[in-house]
Design a protein around this motif. Structure first.
Motif, short mmCIF file in Angstrom:
data_model
loop_
_atom_site.label_atom_id
_atom_site.label_comp_id
_atom_site.label_asym_id
_atom_site.label_seq_id
_atom_site.Cartn_x
_atom_site.Cartn_y
_atom_site.Cartn_z
N GLY A 239 0.79 -1.23 0.00
CA GLY A 239 0.00 0.00 0.00
C GLY A 239 0.82 1.27 0.00
O GLY A 239 1.85 1.38 -0.67
N LEU A 240 0.37 2.25 0.79
CA LEU A 240 0.90 3.61 0.76
C LEU A 240 1.35 4.08 2.14
O LEU A 240 0.88 3.57 3.16
CB LEU A 240 -0.17 4.58 0.25
N ARG B 92 -4.62 7.37 7.29
CA ARG B 92 -4.38 6.21 6.44
C ARG B 92 -4.87 4.93 7.10
O ARG B 92 -5.47 4.09 6.46
CB ARG B 92 -2.87 6.09 6.13
N PRO C 119 3.98 5.20 -2.43
CA PRO C 119 3.96 3.74 -2.31
C PRO C 119 4.95 3.27 -1.25
O PRO C 119 6.07 3.78 -1.16
CB PRO C 119 4.37 3.27 -3.71
N GLY D 74 6.15 3.30 -7.17
CA GLY D 74 5.52 2.00 -7.03
C GLY D 74 6.47 0.90 -7.47
O GLY D 74 7.55 1.16 -8.02
N ASP E 56 -2.45 -0.39 -4.29
CA ASP E 56 -1.88 0.95 -4.38
C ASP E 56 -0.40 0.97 -4.71
O ASP E 56 0.11 1.95 -5.26
CB ASP E 56 -2.08 1.70 -3.06
N ARG F 289 -0.68 3.44 -12.03
CA ARG F 289 -0.84 3.04 -10.62
C ARG F 289 -2.10 3.70 -10.10
O ARG F 289 -2.28 4.91 -10.25
CB ARG F 289 0.39 3.47 -9.79
N GLU G 198 -4.95 4.31 -6.92
CA GLU G 198 -5.12 4.30 -5.47
C GLU G 198 -6.60 4.30 -5.14
O GLU G 198 -7.17 5.34 -4.81
CB GLU G 198 -4.44 5.53 -4.85
N ASN G 199 -7.24 3.15 -5.22
CA ASN G 199 -8.64 3.08 -4.82
C ASN G 199 -9.02 1.63 -4.53
O ASN G 199 -8.34 0.69 -4.94
CB ASN G 199 -9.58 3.71 -5.87
#
Length: 392
Positions: free
Chosen positions: A107-108, A126, A240, A255, A273, A287, A289-290
């Motif tokens: 993830g992030l 987050r 990332p 990423g 993500d 890339r 993010e969802n």
């Protein structure tokens, strides 16, 4: 290759869905999920909305557990290194885990402002713990400043305002979610926020934080103006979580870089993500993010681990709820595309926008019209159709 062990690094939605898909598709070998957080897997989209507002408790956002998967769940021990040659992951505690296939789903990590970590009252959002800590602060505060006018910042501003706080949304772009929705829809979103009492201080730089006695007192803009605050939320994007891959020899560039099969190296895959993969139809590295991408990509990764040869070629999609608006975006609307109303009407607060660039449809955005927006997904990628009468 005969698989006896699959190791998924990251126990959030993308990693968990990969594990579920492997079991559902018949994989019977050893399955391990390694998570950096102590919490069992949970869903992130409700954090900035229902959990932050108190409408849902932490228990209600938990996802399925390892008992359902017949998997080993190792929590609170983040990955610290990877040897792709032997497909061995080293953890922060010194544990070494080797597998026939490794799925990177880490993830992030949210970006923040200088000095934020040492200043009470400054938050990012987050994790579940982030959401609970922010909620606790909001409940005893009167004034909140949200720094960052993207999806997350706009959602947090809407939620905090619904909780009764005096809220200011600050950021460099002149309207909320301009980068995702373009000027027409972003302008309407700005009107929605101001109509609900959110103060917008957009279109300028944020220079830093003001504090007294170790606690935040405001946000300083590039103009020198200070926005008073009891609590500040920093939502200026995320990076990332690939630091643990340093020295692995894998290519990292915004990423973990993968081919069109979401494969970074032999037996090494990425999902969610953190994955930067080659989209064959768009011929670009992408890339996303969802939550939707996490699920859809996981299904393809599971197939490819089990021997399939499937490219991942999704139509990008995300959604957001803010005040009384549910906004759903398909494709890549973007700020440089021309937006046209093709269903409903702007004044009524229910409409669909079609986005076009260079004579081709690039995206569709629905505002409180989910079905109508979904029906127009097939138009994305094709020539712009002639305008037809709006659907009833």
């Amino acid at each position: 290759m005969l698989l006896s062990h699959v190791l998924v690094v990251g126990a959030s939605a993308a990693g968990l869905t990969t594990a579920e898909a492997l079991r559902r598709k018949g994989y019977e070998g050893r399955l391990t999920l390694l998570g950096g957080e102590l919490h069992p897997p949970y869903d992130r989209p409700p954090l900035s909305k229902q959990v932050l507002a108190g409408a849902r408790s932490p228990d209600t956002v938990r996802l399925r557990t390892s008992d359902v998967l017949d998997a080993e769940l190792l929590l609170g021990d983040p990955a610290a290194g990877l040897d792709p040659r032997t497909r061995t992951v080293r953890t922060a505690s010194g544990r070494e885990l080797s597998a026939d296939a490794v799925v990177v789903a880490t993830g992030l990590r949210p970006r923040t402002l200088p000095g934020a970590q040492d200043t009470a009252g400054v938050h990012v959002l987050r994790t579940l713990d982030d959401a609970l800590a922010l909620r606790s602060d909001l409940l005893v505060s009167r004034r909140a400043v949200v720094v960052g006018e993207g999806v997350l910042g706009s959602e947090i501003a809407a939620t905090a305002r619904s909780m009764g706080l005096d809220v200011t949304l600050a950021g460099p772009r002149p309207a909320p979610m301009l980068g995702q929705l373009g000027p027409l829809a972003a302008g309407l979103l700005a009107e929605l926020h101001t109509g609900n009492g959110v103060r917008l201080r957009l279109g300028g730089a944020v220079a830093g934080l003001e504090a007294a006695g170790g606690r935040v007192t405001g946000v300083r803009l590039g103009t020198g103006e200070v926005l008073p605050a009891d609590v500040v939320v920093v939502a200026i994007g995320a990076e990332p979580a690939t630091g643990w891959l340093a020295g692995s020899g894998l290519r990292v560039d915004d990423g973990l870089v993968c081919d069109s099969r979401c494969r970074a190296a032999e037996g090494i895959y990425a999902v969610g993500d953190v994955a930067a993969w080659h989209h064959e139809l768009l011929d670009t590295t992408m890339r996303l993010e969802n939550r939707t991408n996490a699920t859809e990509q996981a299904l393809v990764v599971a197939d490819n681990i089990l021997g399939a040869d499937r490219p991942y070629v999704p139509v990008p999609y995300f959604w957001t709820d803010q005040f009384d608006a549910r906004i759903q975006a398909h494709g890549r609307p973007g700020p440089d595309a021309e937006a046209t109303v093709v269903d409903g009407d702007l004044a009524g607060g229910r409409f669909v926008l079609r986005y076009a660039r260079d004579g081709r449809v690039t995206g569709v955005v629905g505002w409180n019209m989910p079905r109508q927006a979904r029906l127009r997904r097939p138009e994305i990628g094709g020539p712009v159709p002639s305008l037809e009468p709006s659907a009833p």
